[in-house]
Design an enzyme around this catalytic site. Structure first.
Site, PDB file in Angstrom:
ATOM      1  N   SER A  64      -3.879  -3.033  -0.159  1.00 41.43           N
ATOM      2  CA  SER A  64      -4.972  -2.501  -1.023  1.00 41.43           C
ATOM      3  C   SER A  64      -6.038  -3.654  -1.431  1.00 41.43           C
ATOM      4  CB  SER A  64      -4.225  -2.580  -2.620  1.00 41.43           C
ATOM      5  OG  SER A  64      -3.166  -1.415  -2.368  1.00 41.43           O
TER       6      SER A  64
HETATM    7  N1  SAH Z   1       1.193  -1.990  -2.233  1.00 47.87           N
HETATM    8  C1  SAH Z   1       0.878  -1.955  -0.739  1.00 47.87           C
HETATM    9  C2  SAH Z   1      -0.203  -0.920  -0.613  1.00 47.87           C
HETATM   10  C3  SAH Z   1       0.408  -0.001   0.598  1.00 47.87           C
HETATM   11  S1  SAH Z   1      -0.420   1.489   0.937  1.00 47.87           S
HETATM   12  C4  SAH Z   1       0.370  -3.492  -0.543  1.00 47.87           C
HETATM   13  O1  SAH Z   1       0.495  -4.321  -1.194  1.00 47.87           O
HETATM   14  O2  SAH Z   1       0.176  -3.628   0.641  1.00 47.87           O
HETATM   15  C5  SAH Z   1       0.764   2.645   0.372  1.00 47.87           C
HETATM   16  C6  SAH Z   1       2.285   2.731   0.861  1.00 47.87           C
HETATM   17  O3  SAH Z   1       2.865   3.597   0.269  1.00 47.87           O
HETATM   18  C7  SAH Z   1       2.277   2.728   2.280  1.00 47.87           C
HETATM   19  O4  SAH Z   1       2.977   1.800   3.031  1.00 47.87           O
HETATM   20  C8  SAH Z   1       3.032   4.008   2.507  1.00 47.87           C
HETATM   21  O5  SAH Z   1       3.722   4.219   3.547  1.00 47.87           O
HETATM   22  C9  SAH Z   1       3.659   4.077   1.292  1.00 47.87           C
HETATM   23  N2  SAH Z   1       4.154   5.440   0.697  1.00 47.87           N
HETATM   24  C10 SAH Z   1       3.686   6.605   0.959  1.00 47.87           C
HETATM   25  N3  SAH Z   1       4.292   7.612   0.497  1.00 47.87           N
HETATM   26  C11 SAH Z   1       5.274   7.104  -0.044  1.00 47.87           C
HETATM   27  C12 SAH Z   1       6.344   7.582  -0.793  1.00 47.87           C
HETATM   28  N4  SAH Z   1       6.474   9.007  -1.111  1.00 47.87           N
HETATM   29  N5  SAH Z   1       7.373   6.808  -1.233  1.00 47.87           N
HETATM   30  C13 SAH Z   1       7.091   5.448  -0.995  1.00 47.87           C
HETATM   31  N6  SAH Z   1       6.235   5.025  -0.390  1.00 47.87           N
HETATM   32  C14 SAH Z   1       5.288   5.945   0.193  1.00 47.87           C
END
Ligand code: SAH
Length: 214
Positions: free
Chosen positions: A65
């Protein structure tokens, strides 16, 4: 393991100034962002851009993010050091590390095995102590509920009822809701269990994936 050098600290100090200029005020959030070595959460080819206010690709087609998004969500949570916090969407582990720096107990869920494996190793190497689970964020973590705070870091199609149920009394959840782009929703539960939802601006996240969707 790559290094965290004085030049990186300098870049983090600049990032903190930018976040203040963009309206972030909570000193604990700013302090945490000034400590977490964001460049180590990115591929080394992005290292020189790591402290710009941008999202970047990580493994499995996902993104880390924007720092402003991380700061905004962290600030909206109004964390207390005694809080147990659930994060949905571990991704690179950057947001989870910011929460750890703020002294709360962190549980984080990632549904993509590749990312879960890479990030688990990285967070251990960086010395962050938190509980990482491989699983589906829509279900939350009922065994460890209730959570004083819940943060969802992927764009959700709706507010999952299971997460609302796992929110403690007087708890707060921040969750971006919508397809394509999202509205940040702040869900608060009062001391009697009444739930209120407020809109806190427009954001853009990768989608929260349902069931076995890739
Ligand atoms: N908080 C993260 C942002 C990651 S982007 C950071 O600081 O880098 C969002 C993430 O959510 C991705 O890694 C994706 O694989 C995960 N994601 C998507 N759907 C999900 C679900 N149903 N349960 C858990 N994680 C999920």
């Amino acid at each position: 393991m790559r290094n965290d050098l004085p030049k990186h600290q300098g870049l983090r100090n600049e990032l903190v100034k930018l976040l203040i200029a963009k309206g972030i005020r909570n000193p604990e959030v700013l302090k945490a962002i000034s400590k977490v070595p964001r460049h180590l959460f990115l591929d080394s080819s992005f290292e020189e851009y790591a402290y710009q206010n941008q999202a970047f690709p990580i493994a499995a087609g996902q993104t880390i993010s924007h720092p402003l998004t991380v700061a905004t969500q962290s600030e909206l949570l109004q964390l207390k050091s005694t809080d147990k916090v659930l994060e949905i969407g571990t991704g690179s582990g950057y947001q989870a590390s910011v929460l750890c720096e703020m002294g709360v107990k962190v549980y984080t869920i990632e549904r993509q095995k590749e990312l879960f494996d890479i990030t688990s190793k990285l967070l251990v190497n960086l010395g962050y102590r938190l509980s990482m689970k491989f699983g589906d964020g829509f279900a939350g973590l009922p065994t460890f509920a209730p959570f004083e705070k819940i943060i969802v870091t992927a764009g959700a199609p709706f507010i999952p009822q299971q997460l609302v149920e796992q929110l403690a009394l007087n708890g707060r959840m921040v969750i971006p809701v919508g397809d394509g782009s999202q509205v940040m929703k702040l869900v608060t539960k009062d001391s009697t269990g009444n739930v209120t939802i407020e809109d806190c601006g427009d954001f853009k996240f990768v989608p929260m994936l349902q069931n076995k969707e890739a």
